[in-house]
Write a protein that holds these residues in place. Structure first.
Motif, PDB file in Angstrom:
ATOM      1  N   UNK A   1       0.856  -1.165   0.000  1.00  0.00           N
ATOM      2  CA  UNK A   1       0.000   0.000   0.000  1.00  0.00           C
ATOM      3  C   UNK A   1       0.908   1.236   0.000  1.00  0.00           C
ATOM      4  N   UNK A   2       0.533   2.224  -0.756  1.00  0.00           N
ATOM      5  CA  UNK A   2       1.303   3.457  -0.865  1.00  0.00           C
ATOM      6  C   UNK A   2       1.223   4.226   0.461  1.00  0.00           C
ATOM      7  N   UNK A   3       2.329   4.788   0.934  1.00  0.00           N
ATOM      8  CA  UNK A   3       2.319   5.469   2.234  1.00  0.00           C
ATOM      9  C   UNK A   3       1.301   6.598   2.336  1.00  0.00           C
ATOM     10  N   UNK A   4       1.091   7.339   1.250  1.00  0.00           N
ATOM     11  CA  UNK A   4       0.123   8.439   1.306  1.00  0.00           C
ATOM     12  C   UNK A   4      -1.299   7.920   1.495  1.00  0.00           C
ATOM     13  N   UNK A   5      -1.615   6.810   0.849  1.00  0.00           N
ATOM     14  CA  UNK A   5      -2.946   6.209   1.003  1.00  0.00           C
ATOM     15  C   UNK A   5      -3.120   5.696   2.423  1.00  0.00           C
ATOM     16  N   UNK A   6      -2.065   5.068   2.949  1.00  0.00           N
ATOM     17  CA  UNK A   6      -2.118   4.551   4.312  1.00  0.00           C
ATOM     18  C   UNK A   6      -2.347   5.700   5.304  1.00  0.00           C
ATOM     19  N   UNK A   7      -1.656   6.806   5.123  1.00  0.00           N
ATOM     20  CA  UNK A   7      -1.818   7.965   6.004  1.00  0.00           C
ATOM     21  C   UNK A   7      -3.222   8.539   5.891  1.00  0.00           C
ATOM     22  N   UNK A   8      -3.763   8.601   4.675  1.00  0.00           N
ATOM     23  CA  UNK A   8      -5.114   9.120   4.479  1.00  0.00           C
ATOM     24  C   UNK A   8      -6.132   8.217   5.174  1.00  0.00           C
ATOM     25  N   UNK A   9      -5.969   6.902   5.053  1.00  0.00           N
ATOM     26  CA  UNK A   9      -6.878   5.975   5.731  1.00  0.00           C
ATOM     27  C   UNK A   9      -6.765   6.119   7.250  1.00  0.00           C
ATOM     28  N   UNK A  10      -5.549   6.329   7.724  1.00  0.00           N
ATOM     29  CA  UNK A  10      -5.351   6.516   9.166  1.00  0.00           C
ATOM     30  C   UNK A  10      -6.098   7.755   9.655  1.00  0.00           C
ATOM     31  N   UNK A  11      -5.991   8.859   8.930  1.00  0.00           N
ATOM     32  CA  UNK A  11      -6.684  10.084   9.314  1.00  0.00           C
ATOM     33  C   UNK A  11      -8.201   9.908   9.254  1.00  0.00           C
ATOM     34  N   UNK A  12      -8.674   9.191   8.268  1.00  0.00           N
ATOM     35  CA  UNK A  12     -10.108   8.954   8.142  1.00  0.00           C
ATOM     36  C   UNK A  12     -10.611   8.127   9.319  1.00  0.00           C
ATOM     37  N   UNK A  13      -9.877   7.069   9.677  1.00  0.00           N
ATOM     38  CA  UNK A  13     -10.290   6.218  10.797  1.00  0.00           C
ATOM     39  C   UNK A  13     -10.220   6.994  12.115  1.00  0.00           C
ATOM     40  N   UNK A  14      -9.210   7.830  12.276  1.00  0.00           N
ATOM     41  CA  UNK A  14      -9.093   8.638  13.490  1.00  0.00           C
ATOM     42  C   UNK A  14     -10.287   9.592  13.614  1.00  0.00           C
ATOM     43  N   UNK A  15     -10.702  10.171  12.502  1.00  0.00           N
ATOM     44  CA  UNK A  15     -11.862  11.066  12.525  1.00  0.00           C
ATOM     45  C   UNK A  15     -13.131  10.297  12.893  1.00  0.00           C
ATOM     46  N   UNK A  16     -13.283   9.094  12.365  1.00  0.00           N
ATOM     47  CA  UNK A  16     -14.447   8.267  12.710  1.00  0.00           C
ATOM     48  C   UNK A  16     -14.454   7.939  14.196  1.00  0.00           C
ATOM     49  N   UNK A  17     -13.297   7.588  14.754  1.00  0.00           N
ATOM     50  CA  UNK A  17     -13.224   7.251  16.176  1.00  0.00           C
ATOM     51  C   UNK A  17     -13.511   8.462  17.049  1.00  0.00           C
ATOM     52  N   UNK A  18     -13.027   9.632  16.649  1.00  0.00           N
ATOM     53  CA  UNK A  18     -13.319  10.846  17.410  1.00  0.00           C
ATOM     54  C   UNK A  18     -14.808  11.170  17.374  1.00  0.00           C
ATOM     55  N   UNK A  19     -15.446  10.939  16.231  1.00  0.00           N
ATOM     56  CA  UNK A  19     -16.883  11.163  16.121  1.00  0.00           C
ATOM     57  C   UNK A  19     -17.649  10.197  17.026  1.00  0.00           C
ATOM     58  N   UNK A  20     -17.251   8.921  17.043  1.00  0.00           N
ATOM     59  CA  UNK A  20     -17.903   7.936  17.911  1.00  0.00           C
ATOM     60  C   UNK A  20     -17.703   8.289  19.379  1.00  0.00           C
ATOM     61  N   UNK A  21     -16.509   8.745  19.736  1.00  0.00           N
ATOM     62  CA  UNK A  21     -16.240   9.120  21.123  1.00  0.00           C
ATOM     63  C   UNK A  21     -17.090  10.312  21.537  1.00  0.00           C
ATOM     64  N   UNK A  22     -17.269  11.270  20.643  1.00  0.00           N
ATOM     65  CA  UNK A  22     -18.106  12.428  20.952  1.00  0.00           C
ATOM     66  C   UNK A  22     -19.560  12.014  21.153  1.00  0.00           C
ATOM     67  N   UNK A  23     -20.048  11.087  20.341  1.00  0.00           N
ATOM     68  CA  UNK A  23     -21.418  10.593  20.511  1.00  0.00           C
ATOM     69  C   UNK A  23     -21.564   9.854  21.829  1.00  0.00           C
ATOM     70  N   UNK A  24     -20.564   9.048  22.184  1.00  0.00           N
ATOM     71  CA  UNK A  24     -20.612   8.291  23.431  1.00  0.00           C
ATOM     72  C   UNK A  24     -20.598   9.233  24.638  1.00  0.00           C
TER      73      UNK A  24
END
Length: 62
Positions: A1-24
């Motif tokens: 996997x290309x490093x830039x794609x991996x970093x983008x996926x990491x940022x996307x997942x981090x944003x999803x987790x922050x959204x879930x934490x805010x809802x919780x």
């Protein structure tokens, strides 16, 4: 996997987790949490007392 794609996926997942934490964090908490904590520690204390060995008793000479 290309490093830039991996970093983008990491940022996307981090944003999803922050959204879930805010809802919780917005969910109402049960009022019985204090009682539940006290009951839990009481059970721990009881278990520790049951796990202790009985005190050594001096030998009785008849």
């Amino acid at each position: 996997m290309h490093p830039d794609i991996h970093l983008q996926l990491h940022h996307q997942r981090a944003a999803e987790l922050q959204h879930e934490a805010a809802e919780y964090a917005r969910l109402p908490r049960p009022a019985s949490r204090h009682l539940r904590t006290r009951l839990g520690w009481t059970m721990v204390e009881l278990g520790l007392r049951l796990a202790q060995h009985p005190p050594a008793r001096p030998a009785r000479i008849a």
